[in-house]
Design a protein around this motif. Structure first.
Motif: not given
Length: 314
Positions: A28, A69, A71-72, A81, A83, A120, A282, A284
């Motif tokens: 994550k 965003t 995401r997993k 993801q 967003s 993705e 980006t 994260k």
């Protein structure tokens, strides 16, 4: 032939990723993006002919894009993801070298709010960039596609005031402010110290509307408008004449001020829907997955073992 090439490329990419990827340590991450917003539609372009794609972007009309965003990872190669994005789209006929577009003299801005989800595919993984054997810098490259919805509210400026165009029905057409988009794109990321993910991606949005810029079909004759604001914003060719017509001016009679009340001129191209695009950097923050190895199956490893004392034998 193209379908075969794409299929072959996906097979090669999948085989490559399967060979060189290992178990994902972080399933994550959460973060944000900051970049640019691009518009592609009836009011884009600066050349002498109509083009489609990046060659039709008005670069001095690029707006700001910002998003958050989450995401997993479903596997080392696939991730989902979600967003929430904001971006300002802009376009102006003022920059066009096409006489019909320059004389049309329309312009707009649109503050887009988008909620989207994408899948993705990470086809390239390098877990130890530079081969330092410390695994502090990783690299991954990916492609994505998904679905989303966005708030669509184009506006135009008249005498210093911005007016929403959707309620004015400048072409006599009702359209919704909520529209659907299909995001598609690619990107890459660097993972630093296993927790910080810095990357870049670019994604186009295919929409199902031609009214991101409020321009699509034909003019209505100016005599059919009772609202003076709607009448002024639906056809701005007369402003070019008032300001001093240049070499590109073709005459207001070809638009809504012609003699034919029932058949006014062409305002846009309804055969192609509008597109927009996000591109940016980006960041994260990755959350490390707790391994079950130490917690469940082998929890006995943490237990203190009592040793029995035995007497010495002689």
């Amino acid at each position: 032939f193209m379908k075969k090439i794409i299929l072959f490329s996906l097979i090669i990419a999948f085989a490559f990723s399967t060979k060189f990827t290992q178990a994902q340590q972080f399933d994550k991450d959460f973060g944000f993006r900051l970049g640019a917003a691009f518009y592609l539609g009836d009011l884009s372009g600066t050349g002498k002919e109509v083009k489609f794609g990046p060659m039709n972007i008005q670069f001095n009309q690029i707006g700001l894009n910002f998003g958050i965003t989450g995401r997993k990872f479903l596997s080392p190669a696939f991730a989902i993801q979600g967003s929430l994005n904001y971006g300002r789209l802009r376009g102006s006929d003022n920059l066009s070298q096409i006489p019909e577009h320059y004389t049309r003299n329309l312009s707009f801005r649109n503050d887009i709010f988008e909620l989207a989800a994408r899948l993705e595919y990470h086809f390239l993984h390098l877990r130890d960039v530079g081969r330092t054997y410390r695994y502090k810098l990783g690299f991954t490259s990916f492609i994505f596609a998904g679905a989303g919805a966005f708030y669509n509210n184009p506006k135009a400026n008249l005498n210093g005031t911005w007016y929403a165009l959707q309620p004015l029905q400048t072409e006599g057409v009702k359209y919704s402010k909520i529209q659907v988009a299909i995001p598609m794109g690619l990107g890459f990321e660097f993972r630093i110290n296993k927790k910080h993910v810095i990357g870049w991606d670019v994604g186009v949005r295919m929409t199902f509307t031609d009214y991101v810029d409020d321009v699509s079909t034909n003019y209505l004759h100016n005599s059919k408008f009772e609202d003076p604001i709607a009448k002024a914003l639906q056809d701005r060719s007369i402003e070019v004449e008032a300001e001093g017509a240049g070499d590109l001016y073709v005459g207001k009679q070809y638009y809504s001020y012609g003699s034919n009340v029932e058949e006014a001129g062409i305002r846009g191209n309804p055969d192609n829907n509008d597109w927009y695009m996000w591109s940016g950097v980006t960041y994260k923050y990755a959350i490390r997955r707790k391994r079950k190895f130490n917690r469940i199956k082998y929890h006995f490893a943490r237990r203190k073992v009592k040793r029995r004392r035995s007497r010495a034998k002689f």
